[in-house]
Design an enzyme around this catalytic site. Structure first.
Site, PDB file in Angstrom:
ATOM      1  N   LEU A 122       1.259  -1.422   0.451  1.00  0.00           N
ATOM      2  CA  LEU A 122       0.691   0.211  -0.552  1.00  0.00           C
ATOM      3  C   LEU A 122       0.697   1.258   0.323  1.00  0.00           C
ATOM      4  O   LEU A 122       1.487   1.244   0.956  1.00  0.00           O
ATOM      5  CB  LEU A 122      -1.157  -0.419   1.144  1.00  0.00           C
ATOM      6  CG  LEU A 122      -2.047  -1.208   1.225  1.00  0.00           C
ATOM      7  CD1 LEU A 122      -2.613  -0.708   3.014  1.00  0.00           C
ATOM      8  CD2 LEU A 122      -2.906  -0.682   0.457  1.00  0.00           C
ATOM      9  N   HIS A 123       0.380   2.234  -0.891  1.00  0.00           N
ATOM     10  CA  HIS A 123       1.490   3.341  -0.784  1.00  0.00           C
ATOM     11  C   HIS A 123       0.722   4.971  -2.004  1.00  0.00           C
ATOM     12  O   HIS A 123       1.423   5.603  -1.254  1.00  0.00           O
ATOM     13  CB  HIS A 123       2.308   3.220  -1.823  1.00  0.00           C
ATOM     14  CG  HIS A 123       2.494   3.023  -3.168  1.00  0.00           C
ATOM     15  ND1 HIS A 123       2.222   1.993  -3.681  1.00  0.00           N
ATOM     16  CD2 HIS A 123       2.762   3.694  -4.291  1.00  0.00           C
ATOM     17  CE1 HIS A 123       1.818   2.266  -5.357  1.00  0.00           C
ATOM     18  NE2 HIS A 123       2.559   2.861  -5.543  1.00  0.00           N
TER      19      HIS A 123
END
Ligand code: UD1
Length: 366
Positions: free
Chosen positions: A206-207
């Site tokens: 997740l970014h």
């Protein structure tokens, strides 16, 4: 001798240019293929390890731009890239994907009258709050050769009035890298070295600013981990942006979220591919990982409201879940209990995309 410059900048670019570099070697008596690295990503774990893993040569030019605001980063890339073009006068510039380096370098090139080829053209999330969507729209609108990875891209470009003569459906170049390095990735033994059971863990990445920049969203994500962590080990290599936000908000780190959640530093290409091949479920907000899991037949829940890669949902293993905690926990548990669809591999995701692109571009140039 013709000269082609390909641009890489951020992590998802490297695995797209590596197969092209290999494919252009066939024409090395007539075409010189050079690589520019803008330095948008610069950490060893976000950049250098990918050159090694993907057997890419050192970039011919390193612009060393680094992290800034969008305007500053884009502008700095443009200024530095222009100097390279002035000095080396390529016949063609190749840009890939949808990062700031993609739009910056394509804009500089067309303004200097140098043709641009965009690999991974035509993808649309129809969500203009994503910086990548703006990058995609702008890059496609000024490119001379548009190489498309899935059929939705053809429809999008047609609707936007792009001439069919410029557009080529060639398949997915990232899958070229996956197929080429699949076996080598297994030899990295990454999953084994982390003590993970094959087909027995959940892999997370997740970014996106939309998921990690607000405290409440990160808290939702950690709450999801806690609930899934009752059923399976969660492995989460953390992007520098995400780590920065977790630290900024003082959220719990390793061990405290749950004993079954493992937060790791970012992994190289081969190690990550080994983990992905051996995982039972992937949770992600990455574009590329939606495609890689579809190719591998691994169930994928995408923590976004939309995708610019609809084929991964229509024929692949991908499900769009937003940040809906109940839905994500329920589907994760169902999938971990065996209720998942295997999907199919989309058309032309066959490992030969780069060869097709090199043939088209060399025929055009020579
Ligand atoms: C960029 C791309 C995104 C892609 C992602 C993959 C844009 C607009 N975004 O997002 O499309 O999915 O790469 O990773 O181009 N940082 C480091 N070291 C690095 C790189 C970044 O510490 O080597 C940190 C910095 O704090 C930086 C932040 O991460 O400010 C964001 O980096 P940036 O390149 O601006 O965007 P990404 O979020 O990585």
């Amino acid at each position: 001798m013709k000269r082609i410059i390909s641009v890489v900048g951020a992590r998802p670019n490297f695995m797209k240019v590596a197969p092209l570099h290999r494919a252009f070697q066939k024409y090395s008596d007539r075409i010189r293929h050079l690589i520019v690295h803008t330095g948008q990503h610069y950490d060893e774990a976000m950049s250098k390890v990918f050159f090694e893993d993907l057997e890419l040569p050192h970039p011919d030019f390193y612009l060393g731009v680094g992290s800034w605001t969008h305007a500053q980063q884009t502008a700095k890339i443009m200024v530095e890239f222009e100097k390279v073009l002035v000095e080396h006068k390529p016949d063609l510039v190749v840009v890939v994907g949808d990062v700031n380096s993609t739009v910056a370098c394509s804009l500089v090139s067309v303004k200097m009258g140098i043709a641009v080829a965009h690999v991974e053209a035509g993808l649309r999330s129809f969500d203009r709050s994503m910086p990548e969507e703006i990058n995609r729209l702008l890059t496609d609108s000024i490119s001379d050769h548009l190489f498309v990875s899935e059929k939705s891209g053809l429809e999008n470009l047609k609707r936007e009035g792009v001439s069919e003569k410029k557009v080529f459906f060639v398949g997915n170049i990232m899958i070229d890298s996956l197929i080429h390095f699949r076996e080598k990735a297994k030899l990295s033994n990454a999953a084994k070295n982390l003590g993970l059971q094959p087909n027995g863990f959940v892999l997370v990445t997740l970014h996106r600013p939309g998921n990690v920049d607000e405290k409440k969203d990160l808290e939702t994500i950690f709450s999801i981990f806690k609930k899934i962590g009752d059923t399976a080990t969660i492995v989460f290599p953390v992007h520098p942006r995400t780590r920065k936000m977790i630290q900024q908000y003082g959220l719990e780190m390793n061990g405290k979220v749950s004993k079954r959640v493992r937060l790791l530093d970012p992994l190289g290409y081969l190690e990550f591919l080994d983990l992905m091949q051996q995982s039972r479920l992937v949770l992600t907000d990455s574009g590329g990982i939606q495609e890689e899991t579809t190719f591998l037949g691994i169930p994928c829940l995408t923590l976004r409201e939309n995708t610019e890669r609809p084929v991964t949902v229509e024929v692949g293993t991908n499900e769009i879940c937003g940040l809906d905690e109940n839905l994500i926990v329920r589907r994760s548990k169902e999938i971990l209990n065996g209720n998942s669809n295997t999907g199919r591999i989309p058309e032309l995701w066959d490992g030969h995309t780069a060869v097709r692109i090199a043939e088209i571009l060399s025929a055009h140039l020579l």
